[in-house]
Motif scaffolding. Structure first.
Motif, PDB file in Angstrom:
ATOM      1  N   SER A 115       0.899  -1.114   0.098  1.00 30.22           N
ATOM      2  CA  SER A 115       0.034   0.024   0.054  1.00 30.22           C
ATOM      3  C   SER A 115       0.697   1.371  -0.049  1.00 30.22           C
ATOM      4  CB  SER A 115      -1.063   0.080   0.995  1.00 30.22           C
ATOM      5  OG  SER A 115      -0.272  -0.176   2.301  1.00 30.22           O
TER       6      SER A 115
ATOM      7  N   THR B 163      -1.036   6.860  -3.091  1.00 30.66           N
ATOM      8  CA  THR B 163      -0.441   7.175  -4.435  1.00 30.66           C
ATOM      9  C   THR B 163      -1.730   7.336  -5.194  1.00 30.66           C
ATOM     10  OG1 THR B 163       0.801   7.072  -6.316  1.00 30.66           O
ATOM     11  CG2 THR B 163       0.130   5.061  -5.525  1.00 30.66           C
TER      12      THR B 163
ATOM     13  N   LEU C  43      -4.217   1.847  -2.968  1.00 31.19           N
ATOM     14  CA  LEU C  43      -3.703   3.213  -3.129  1.00 31.19           C
ATOM     15  C   LEU C  43      -4.762   3.941  -3.000  1.00 31.19           C
ATOM     16  CD1 LEU C  43      -5.134   3.998  -5.879  1.00 31.19           C
ATOM     17  CD2 LEU C  43      -3.033   3.058  -7.123  1.00 31.19           C
TER      18      LEU C  43
END
Length: 792
Positions: free
Chosen positions: A495, A498, A528
């Motif tokens: 993870s 972003t 993300l």
């Protein structure tokens, strides 16, 4: 809501890592409609799909509590609001709130609270701040109702009186007021000091080109329009589902503007339907939605219409002067590139537009200059390859003109003037595969068969033209963090906060993790788009693989090393006699077990159950008294990078066909040869470059915001009249990646390809149009009327 599967089917057994052309791991979610975008979330959706077992703060809020906002935009370009009569709207059943500058809540008073991470110098725009109107389309009210249709209807009932003042929206009218821009905006590098005496060298040159070029305003029109869903919880926290390229930037912005405590706002952006720079900065709908949600204590959704997508940041219009002087043998003696671009009255936005000229080509005398001029428009913003897309166009057209003047092949002229080092920074390149891009691109295109004379190639009623150009973009890395968690079943969860704006981040990060740990893609989930995840920079500038990818790589390497240590200590006799380096290098994880790759030779005769060199992860972790392995790292740029100039380069070759009678232009094929270091996924990377080529076609032939300067307003603010390339406008696109090793740019050696695809395309097309018709068009877009004009 069910969990969205972010894995690639059919890859359960084979090792698939860096360098493999794979389909997107999020592709199934997108084509089946299970992918959720900012305006898709309902208030009672339950756990967020990327945090599978987390308790979602909005889980107990019913969907019928969700209300909708519609933004009212100003009808004048500049002036002030005299009065707003909202009585008719408020009397409409189902209308809950009308927010204006007269009743908005008190917000942060200082400019610095409103500055996001990429804000330029000046005063950030604050929606509904006061009665002043800065530009046409400025938001002046927000209507909240129980349905979007009702909110839009009620917005039409507002009666707003204005007092207009004189305005100016034509860049050509204010060139004399231009000034050097502020350098506050991150990513803007002012032009370097002059080298030598460019104007004197130009005057003495054997061959000269001295001309002005212009590029128009282009507006962001991704498939997904900007919008957000703000959901308050009973404990005073907020979850914001937002279309953004940086959840942490958005979270920080909201926290400062609204005075929230740390952790009071969580921003989620799992899927983004294209952003291309428009999602780097929070747009005005976001604070408006938060105002309403905080006031009503109900979940609020605010989305922009397609027309409203023309009322915020855009690619700025430019007027540019390029002059080139060359010796008789074609070597450049002088380069002059000066540009003026637009900015707003309240902020100081500037792109890196002219610096490329001093980087791509070798010349002893170089003078670069960039100024901005204020207009009564919203602040421009980054748009795919900001600055380079506009600045490389006139430079590469001028190089083509110089080749014609010298009687040289345009490709030979560029090869002759190839820069061995970056003279702007006086640094060597970490790597530069431009010469290989020229060679391989020309061979693939068939450039050697080009007839030099304009109008000399024809098929039927169409004139055929071949043109080429150089492309350049920076290769950058910035600080980023990533977390890798391996559970007892052998599943890996990686993870980072972003984004994936369509670039393939999900896929690239999954491949990087698979490459390091030798785990099947189906057993890896990359998470993300959530501000509660490890820190990540904005997704922009083609630095995501370089930055976040390096963090993912480091986290997985660290996890692999730790697993090797545990395997040696708790794995039993078969592993105890091997050193940790050997274990880390040879182990693989399959079906919840750790085994050594050397066992593959005996796989027909030995099963995992009857061999000592295999152990179930669950048993291994239990022996080590662990539930899972969890590693988080932060990676920063290597200090060695400061000793080099890092860039991505390309060679673009274009073929156009021009109807001689009608002036209609078709781009029949494009070859783009790119040197971008190590390519993580050739399929998604080629897809990005091809998309950039389509952008370049739009820039060259289609996109043009048409202003009525008497009104200060964009008149073609719809997709019927703001033209962009459609399928019929796009011919064959051939993308090839040149092998390039770079151990400086980042641990992966990857440079990023999001921007480079568009740079140089418009110039290659413009040069091909000249070759086909003999008409040199210096003002984009190239429309039939310009092609049919007398030669210039």
């Amino acid at each position: 809501m069910s969990t969205t599967p972010l894995s690639s089917s059919g890859q359960a057994s084979a090792r698939v890592g860096i360098g493999t052309a794979l389909p997107r791991v999020d592709g199934v979610a997108k084509v089946t409609g299970t992918a959720r975008y900012a305006a898709d979330y309902m208030a009672d959706d339950g756990a967020h799909p990327t945090t599978r077992n987390a308790t979602h703060p909005t889980a107990n809020i019913a969907a019928h509590d969700l209300v909708y906002g519609f933004i009212v935009n100003s009808a004048i370009a500049t002036g002030r609001i005299v009065s707003i009569d909202a009585s008719a709207a408020l009397a409409t059943p189902g209308v809950l709130l009308v927010l204006t500058h007269e009743n908005r809540p008190d917000l942060a008073p200082l400019d610095r609270a409103w500055k996001d991470k990429v804000a330029p110098g000046g005063m950030p725009f604050r929606p509904l701040y006061d009665d002043r109107v800065w530009y046409s389309g400025q938001p002046v009210a927000l209507v909240i109702a129980t349905s979007l249709e009702l909110a839009r209807h009620a917005a039409s009932l507002l009666r707003i009186r204005y007092e207009p003042t004189p305005h100016q929206t034509a860049l050509g009218e204010v060139l004399h007021t231009a000034y050097p821009p502020s350098t506050e905006k991150g990513g803007f590098d002012p032009p370097p000091p002059p080298r030598g005496k460019a104007y004197a060298a130009l005057a003495k040159a054997h061959a000269r080109v001295d001309a002005f070029y212009s590029t128009p305003v282009e507006f962001h029109q991704p498939m997904e329009m900007h919008g957000c869903t703000v959901v308050p919880a009973s404990d005073g926290t907020y979850t914001v589902y937002e279309k953004t390229q940086g959840v942490m930037n958005t979270q920080q912005y909201l926290t400062r503007v609204f005075g929230f405590a740390p952790g009071q706002v969580r921003v989620v952006s799992q899927f983004v339907g294209g952003a291309f720079g428009s999602g780097l900065r929070p747009q005005y709908h976001l604070p408006l939605a938060m105002m309403a949600a905080r006031e009503l204590k109900r979940p609020v959704r605010v989305t922009l219409t397609r027309q409203q997508m023309f009322t915020f940041g855009h690619r700025p219009a430019t007027v540019q002067h390029v002059a080139l002087g060359a010796r008789r043998d074609g070597r450049l003696a002088a380069i002059i590139h000066e540009a003026v671009s637009e900015t707003s009255q309240f902020e100081d936005y500037a792109d890196v537009t002219v610096n490329w000229a001093g980087q791509i080509y070798d010349a002893p005398n170089v003078q670069l200059g960039h100024k901005v001029a204020k207009l009564d428009v919203y602040t421009p913003c980054d748009m795919r390859a900001p600055g380079a897309a506009q600045g490389v166009f006139p430079l590469e057209c001028a190089m083509d003109e110089l080749a014609v003047t010298l009687g040289m092949d345009p490709l030979e002229l560029r090869i002759l003037n190839y820069a061995q080092r970056d003279a702007n920074k006086d640094l060597p390149f970490s790597s530069n595969a431009l010469l290989e891009c020229y060679a391989q691109g020309a061979e693939r295109f068939g450039w050697g068969a080009r007839s030099a004379e304009p109008r000399s190639m024809r098929e039927g009623r169409e004139l055929v033209g071949w043109g080429m150009a150089t492309g350049a973009w920076d290769a950058m890395q910035t600080e980023a963090s990533a977390r890798a968690v391996l559970d007892a079943s052998g599943r890996l969860r990686v993870s980072s906060a972003t984004a994936d704006i369509g670039t393939g981040t999900y896929t690239a990060m999954t491949q990087i993790a698979a490459d390091v740990l030798d785990i099947p893609l189906d057993d890896i989930t990359f998470v993300l788009g959530d501000s509660s995840l490890p820190m990540a920079p904005l997704e922009g500038g083609s630095w995501t693989v370089s930055s976040v990818g390096s963090a993912v790589h480091a986290a997985c390497v660290q996890l692999r090393s730790r697993l090797a240590e545990i395997l040696q200590t708790h794995g039993g006799v078969a592993f105890a006699n091997l050193d940790t380096e050997t274990l880390a290098a040879t182990m693989k994880i399959r079906d919840g077990r750790v085994r050594l790759q050397r066992m593959e030779e005996d796989s027909e005769h030995n099963s995992d159950e009857d061999t000592a060199a295999s152990i179930a992860l669950a048993d291994l972790l239990h022996s080590a008294r662990l539930r899972e392995l969890d590693e988080q790292v932060t990676v920063s740029p290597d200090a060695r990078q400061k000793q080099f100039s890092m860039g991505t380069f390309s060679a673009v070759f274009a073929e156009v066909r021009v109807d001689e009678a009608l002036g209609e232009i078709r781009v029949s094929r494009v070859v783009s040869a790119v040197g971008a270091g190590r390519i993580v996924n050739p399929k998604t990377a080629a897809n990005q470059v091809a998309g950039g080529v389509v952008w370049g076609i739009g820039m060259a032939l289609h996109e043009h915001a048409q202003f009525d300067h008497s009104l200060g307003r964009v008149m073609n603010h719809n997709l019927a009249e703001y033209h962009m390339p459609v399928n019929r406008d796009v011919g064959e696109i051939d993308v090839l990646f040149v092998d390039e090793h770079d151990d400086v740019v980042n641990p992966l050696g990857a440079k990023g390809v999001g921007e480079i695809g568009v740079v140089g395309v418009a110039a290659a097309i413009a040069n091909a149009v000249y070759h086909a018709t003999g008409r040199r068009v210096r003002d984009l877009p190239i429309t039939p009327d310009k092609v049919l004009e007398s030669p210039r």
